[in-house]
Enzyme design. Sequence first.
Site, PDB file in Angstrom:
ATOM      1  N   GLN A  89       0.661  -0.514  -0.180  1.00  0.00           N
ATOM      2  CA  GLN A  89      -0.308   0.304  -0.228  1.00  0.00           C
ATOM      3  C   GLN A  89       0.796   1.417   0.120  1.00  0.00           C
ATOM      4  OE1 GLN A  89      -3.256  -0.204   3.103  1.00  0.00           O
ATOM      5  NE2 GLN A  89      -3.523   1.968   2.286  1.00  0.00           N
ATOM      6  N   VAL A  91       0.343   4.596  -0.402  1.00  0.00           N
ATOM      7  CA  VAL A  91       0.045   5.327   0.610  1.00  0.00           C
ATOM      8  C   VAL A  91      -0.600   4.954   1.401  1.00  0.00           C
ATOM      9  CG1 VAL A  91      -1.472   7.896   0.496  1.00  0.00           C
ATOM     10  CG2 VAL A  91      -0.143   6.867  -1.762  1.00  0.00           C
ATOM     11  N   HIS A  95      -7.135   2.742  -0.930  1.00  0.00           N
ATOM     12  CA  HIS A  95      -7.397   3.133  -1.745  1.00  0.00           C
ATOM     13  C   HIS A  95      -7.871   1.278  -3.024  1.00  0.00           C
ATOM     14  CE1 HIS A  95      -3.040   3.062  -1.649  1.00  0.00           C
ATOM     15  NE2 HIS A  95      -3.621   2.550  -2.616  1.00  0.00           N
ATOM     16  N   HIS A  97      -7.991   0.566  -7.114  1.00  0.00           N
ATOM     17  CA  HIS A  97      -7.615   0.873  -7.939  1.00  0.00           C
ATOM     18  C   HIS A  97      -8.790   0.364  -8.656  1.00  0.00           C
ATOM     19  CE1 HIS A  97      -3.344   0.987  -7.359  1.00  0.00           C
ATOM     20  NE2 HIS A  97      -3.621   0.300  -6.012  1.00  0.00           N
TER      21      HIS A  97
END
Length: 137
Positions: A89, A91, A95, A97
């Site tokens: 990960q 960041v 999130h 994709h």
Amino acid sequence: MSNDLFCEIVAGERPAHIVHSDEVVVAFLDTRPVFKGHVLVVPRLHVETFGDLGEVGPFFERVQLVTRAVEEGLEAAGTFVAMNNRISQSVAHLHVHVVPRNPKDGLRGFFWPRTKYASEEEAGSYAELIAKALPAG
């Protein structure tokens, strides 16, 4: 908000090519796409992992919305939808994709090595360990 790249994009403090924004998520183009049109969908609220996300329904409704838009808007035959959780990960902000896919696009197989269970019993023991960790009900 935290002090990460995605929180800065959500807050409008860092430029991004935003494709969707509402009270739940911000979706924008990945700056290092697998294929052009690769979108990241992030919750507005800073959470680091999938386990930290409270109500998953509204978030994944937006992921589904973006997935359909990527396929329709780019005339893609399909999509690859994925999420890393801690490991890989890049960041520390949840999130997902959404990557456009087409036949013979060059993406082969999966990125991870595959393995096999030594026996049905071994597979069963893994299933049992996971099932026992789930909440009752």
